[in-house]
Design a protein around this motif. Structure first.
Motif, PDB file in Angstrom:
ATOM      1  N   THR A  20      -1.401  -3.722 -14.869  1.00 61.54           N
ATOM      2  CA  THR A  20      -1.842  -5.268 -14.796  1.00 61.54           C
ATOM      3  C   THR A  20      -2.032  -5.662 -13.400  1.00 61.54           C
ATOM      4  O   THR A  20      -2.805  -6.595 -13.037  1.00 61.54           O
ATOM      5  CB  THR A  20      -0.701  -6.203 -15.256  1.00 61.54           C
ATOM      6  N   ASP A  21      -1.462  -4.897 -12.184  1.00 65.70           N
ATOM      7  CA  ASP A  21      -1.719  -4.976 -10.923  1.00 65.70           C
ATOM      8  C   ASP A  21      -3.245  -4.605 -10.771  1.00 65.70           C
ATOM      9  O   ASP A  21      -3.495  -5.194  -9.390  1.00 65.70           O
ATOM     10  CB  ASP A  21      -0.712  -4.023 -10.042  1.00 65.70           C
ATOM     11  N   ALA A  29       4.199   4.535  -0.459  1.00 66.68           N
ATOM     12  CA  ALA A  29       4.647   5.579  -1.490  1.00 66.68           C
ATOM     13  C   ALA A  29       5.090   4.588  -2.452  1.00 66.68           C
ATOM     14  O   ALA A  29       5.025   4.799  -3.683  1.00 66.68           O
ATOM     15  CB  ALA A  29       5.351   6.543  -1.012  1.00 66.68           C
ATOM     16  N   SER A  30       6.279   3.775  -1.894  1.00 68.77           N
ATOM     17  CA  SER A  30       7.051   2.997  -2.841  1.00 68.77           C
ATOM     18  C   SER A  30       6.313   2.057  -3.795  1.00 68.77           C
ATOM     19  O   SER A  30       6.429   1.684  -4.784  1.00 68.77           O
ATOM     20  CB  SER A  30       8.249   2.286  -2.162  1.00 68.77           C
ATOM     21  N   GLU A  31       5.316   1.601  -2.870  1.00 68.01           N
ATOM     22  CA  GLU A  31       4.346   0.482  -3.795  1.00 68.01           C
ATOM     23  C   GLU A  31       3.587   1.052  -4.717  1.00 68.01           C
ATOM     24  O   GLU A  31       3.221   0.770  -5.713  1.00 68.01           O
ATOM     25  CB  GLU A  31       3.261  -0.097  -2.530  1.00 68.01           C
ATOM     26  N   VAL A  32       3.023   2.500  -4.199  1.00 70.17           N
ATOM     27  CA  VAL A  32       2.292   3.050  -5.241  1.00 70.17           C
ATOM     28  C   VAL A  32       3.037   3.355  -6.545  1.00 70.17           C
ATOM     29  O   VAL A  32       2.581   3.329  -7.877  1.00 70.17           O
ATOM     30  CB  VAL A  32       1.597   4.488  -4.815  1.00 70.17           C
ATOM     31  N   VAL A  33       4.347   3.684  -6.392  1.00 68.98           N
ATOM     32  CA  VAL A  33       4.963   4.189  -7.481  1.00 68.98           C
ATOM     33  C   VAL A  33       5.420   2.973  -8.572  1.00 68.98           C
ATOM     34  O   VAL A  33       5.514   3.164  -9.583  1.00 68.98           O
ATOM     35  CB  VAL A  33       6.457   4.702  -6.976  1.00 68.98           C
ATOM     36  N   ASP A  34       5.434   1.872  -7.771  1.00 68.05           N
ATOM     37  CA  ASP A  34       5.799   0.570  -8.460  1.00 68.05           C
ATOM     38  C   ASP A  34       4.539  -0.134  -9.156  1.00 68.05           C
ATOM     39  O   ASP A  34       4.652  -1.055  -9.758  1.00 68.05           O
ATOM     40  CB  ASP A  34       6.451  -0.679  -7.694  1.00 68.05           C
ATOM     41  N   LEU A  72      -6.183   6.224  -2.660  1.00 69.81           N
ATOM     42  CA  LEU A  72      -5.639   4.675  -2.833  1.00 69.81           C
ATOM     43  C   LEU A  72      -4.893   4.364  -1.653  1.00 69.81           C
ATOM     44  O   LEU A  72      -4.922   3.248  -0.933  1.00 69.81           O
ATOM     45  CB  LEU A  72      -5.009   4.764  -3.923  1.00 69.81           C
ATOM     46  N   MET A  73      -3.972   5.192  -1.121  1.00 67.24           N
ATOM     47  CA  MET A  73      -2.905   5.032   0.028  1.00 67.24           C
ATOM     48  C   MET A  73      -3.792   4.943   1.271  1.00 67.24           C
ATOM     49  O   MET A  73      -3.558   4.095   1.845  1.00 67.24           O
ATOM     50  CB  MET A  73      -1.986   6.134   0.164  1.00 67.24           C
ATOM     51  N   ALA A  74      -4.876   5.814   1.398  1.00 66.09           N
ATOM     52  CA  ALA A  74      -5.590   5.881   2.726  1.00 66.09           C
ATOM     53  C   ALA A  74      -6.472   4.618   2.721  1.00 66.09           C
ATOM     54  O   ALA A  74      -6.698   4.001   3.702  1.00 66.09           O
ATOM     55  CB  ALA A  74      -6.418   6.858   2.766  1.00 66.09           C
ATOM     56  N   GLU A  75      -7.121   4.105   1.566  1.00 63.92           N
ATOM     57  CA  GLU A  75      -7.947   3.085   1.695  1.00 63.92           C
ATOM     58  C   GLU A  75      -7.119   1.637   1.743  1.00 63.92           C
ATOM     59  O   GLU A  75      -7.826   0.655   2.163  1.00 63.92           O
ATOM     60  CB  GLU A  75      -8.855   2.925   0.513  1.00 63.92           C
ATOM     61  N   THR A  76      -6.125   1.778   1.248  1.00 69.04           N
ATOM     62  CA  THR A  76      -5.509   0.157   0.949  1.00 69.04           C
ATOM     63  C   THR A  76      -4.193   0.193   2.029  1.00 69.04           C
ATOM     64  O   THR A  76      -3.846  -0.974   2.167  1.00 69.04           O
ATOM     65  CB  THR A  76      -5.043   0.150  -0.374  1.00 69.04           C
ATOM     66  N   GLY A  77      -3.639   1.140   2.411  1.00 71.01           N
ATOM     67  CA  GLY A  77      -2.640   1.043   3.413  1.00 71.01           C
ATOM     68  C   GLY A  77      -1.204   1.132   2.723  1.00 71.01           C
ATOM     69  O   GLY A  77      -0.114   0.645   2.997  1.00 71.01           O
ATOM     70  N   LEU A  78      -1.150   1.296   1.307  1.00 73.28           N
ATOM     71  CA  LEU A  78      -0.202   1.044   0.259  1.00 73.28           C
ATOM     72  C   LEU A  78       0.904   2.048   0.843  1.00 73.28           C
ATOM     73  O   LEU A  78       0.731   3.215   0.904  1.00 73.28           O
ATOM     74  CB  LEU A  78      -0.475   1.441  -1.210  1.00 73.28           C
TER      75      LEU A  78
END
Length: 70
Positions: free
Chosen positions: A67-68, A58-63, A50-56
């Motif tokens: 519904t997102d 770590a803090s954004e993944v945790v949040d 997810l992080m590699a494909e979207t550029g999110l």
């Protein structure tokens, strides 16, 4: 205006360094550490992908909330 009021103003200094993207080999090595059949292994692989494909970040993944992504 006869003159530019921002002329000569220095941009703000950035406190953070730019983080460079992982190389393909680095990403493959990182994903290799998640090989396994446990829930934790699959979860970690999903998060890394997810992080590699979207550029999110770590803090954004945790949040993230359900519904997102639905």
């Amino acid at each position: 205006m006869p003159s530019d009021p921002l002329l000569g103003v220095k941009p703000p200094k950035m406190d953070r360094k730019v983080t460079h993207a992982l190389t393909d080999d680095q990403l493959k090595a990182l994903l290799k550490t998640c090989k396994g059949k446990t829930f934790r292994d699959r979860r970690d692989e999903a998060i890394i992908r997810l992080m590699a494909e979207t550029g999110l970040r770590a803090s954004e993944v945790v949040d993230l909330q359900i519904t997102d992504v639905t």
